[in-house]
Design an enzyme around this catalytic site. Sequence first.
Site, mmCIF file in Angstrom:
data_model
loop_
_atom_site.group_PDB
_atom_site.id
_atom_site.type_symbol
_atom_site.label_atom_id
_atom_site.label_comp_id
_atom_site.label_asym_id
_atom_site.label_seq_id
_atom_site.Cartn_x
_atom_site.Cartn_y
_atom_site.Cartn_z
ATOM 1 C CG ASP A 95 -2.026 0.991 1.142
ATOM 2 O OD1 ASP A 95 -2.088 1.725 0.139
ATOM 3 O OD2 ASP A 95 -2.841 1.045 2.073
ATOM 4 C CB ALA A 96 3.328 2.409 -2.156
ATOM 5 C CE LYS A 97 -4.062 4.928 0.137
ATOM 6 N NZ LYS A 97 -3.498 3.920 1.057
ATOM 7 N NE ARG A 98 5.921 4.886 -3.822
ATOM 8 C CZ ARG A 98 6.233 5.326 -2.626
ATOM 9 N NH1 ARG A 98 5.497 6.268 -2.062
ATOM 10 N NH2 ARG A 98 7.264 4.853 -1.959
ATOM 11 C CB THR A 122 -2.501 1.040 -3.465
ATOM 12 O OG1 THR A 122 -1.478 1.555 -2.598
ATOM 13 C CG2 THR A 122 -3.163 -0.163 -2.811
#
Length: 274
Positions: A95-98, A122
């Site tokens: 879960d890094a939301k790059r 993510t």
Amino acid sequence: MADSFTVSLRHAWARSDSLLCVGLDPDPARFPRHLAGPPDAILRFCTAIVDATADLACAFKPQIAYFAAHRAEDQLEALIAHIHARHPGVPVVLDAKRGDIGSTAEQYAREVFERYGADAVTVSPYMGLDSVEPLLAHPGRGVILLCRTSNPGGADLQSLDVGGERLYERVARLAAGPWNRGGQLGLVVGATVPAELARVREIAPTLPLLVPGVGAQGGDVAATVRAGRTAEGTGMMINSSRAILYASAGEDFAEAARRVAAETRDAINRFRGS
């Protein structure tokens, strides 16, 4: 060659009879007293949770900020390697939301898939397809786009009308259609918005959905499962983090985590076919 993320996830749903994704958000301030102090406390805490719950989970989801804030990126690498070695077949979603374009996105892809060895990540889709393509260039790895998130402010932008549909609906339509050329895409949709979750499932009937918001965030399990399941009764990674991780503050923390994970898995399963 290792299975792709989507194949591994499909096998994990069947093998564990579970739609539960265990989130790994380690906060040393909440660790049991006996783990206070050791430099590898984050790794020790997380591997104990993983080993106690792996047979109950369809996936694990470490949140990168909880590691980076404590300069523990090396422990994140070791944790993902541990999951792959000890529990092969349980996919890891970082879960890094790059989300960026061009060469920067290529470096994010290298970080996630080569440095950390994650099976999926993510990603924010709001810079468009060219911000997603560098991650899709890694065959077999999953890319899970933020669609309708569980936080109270998610509607500020995601529910805006864009040419006769909501923005989150547009994201779901693109992910289920022209953007998903390699079959690698999934969507993040919160358990706190079951009506929108049902709408996303209508638009994207087969895509895997990462569903945060049960447990500590209060999402309703029955409404979540009924809204987001596929025709086969799968299709979701329903994430719970804090309720499992911090079920006990004592030396029995891993056993307590297993108990809560089992209860959550069983609660989810009660509604998969109803």
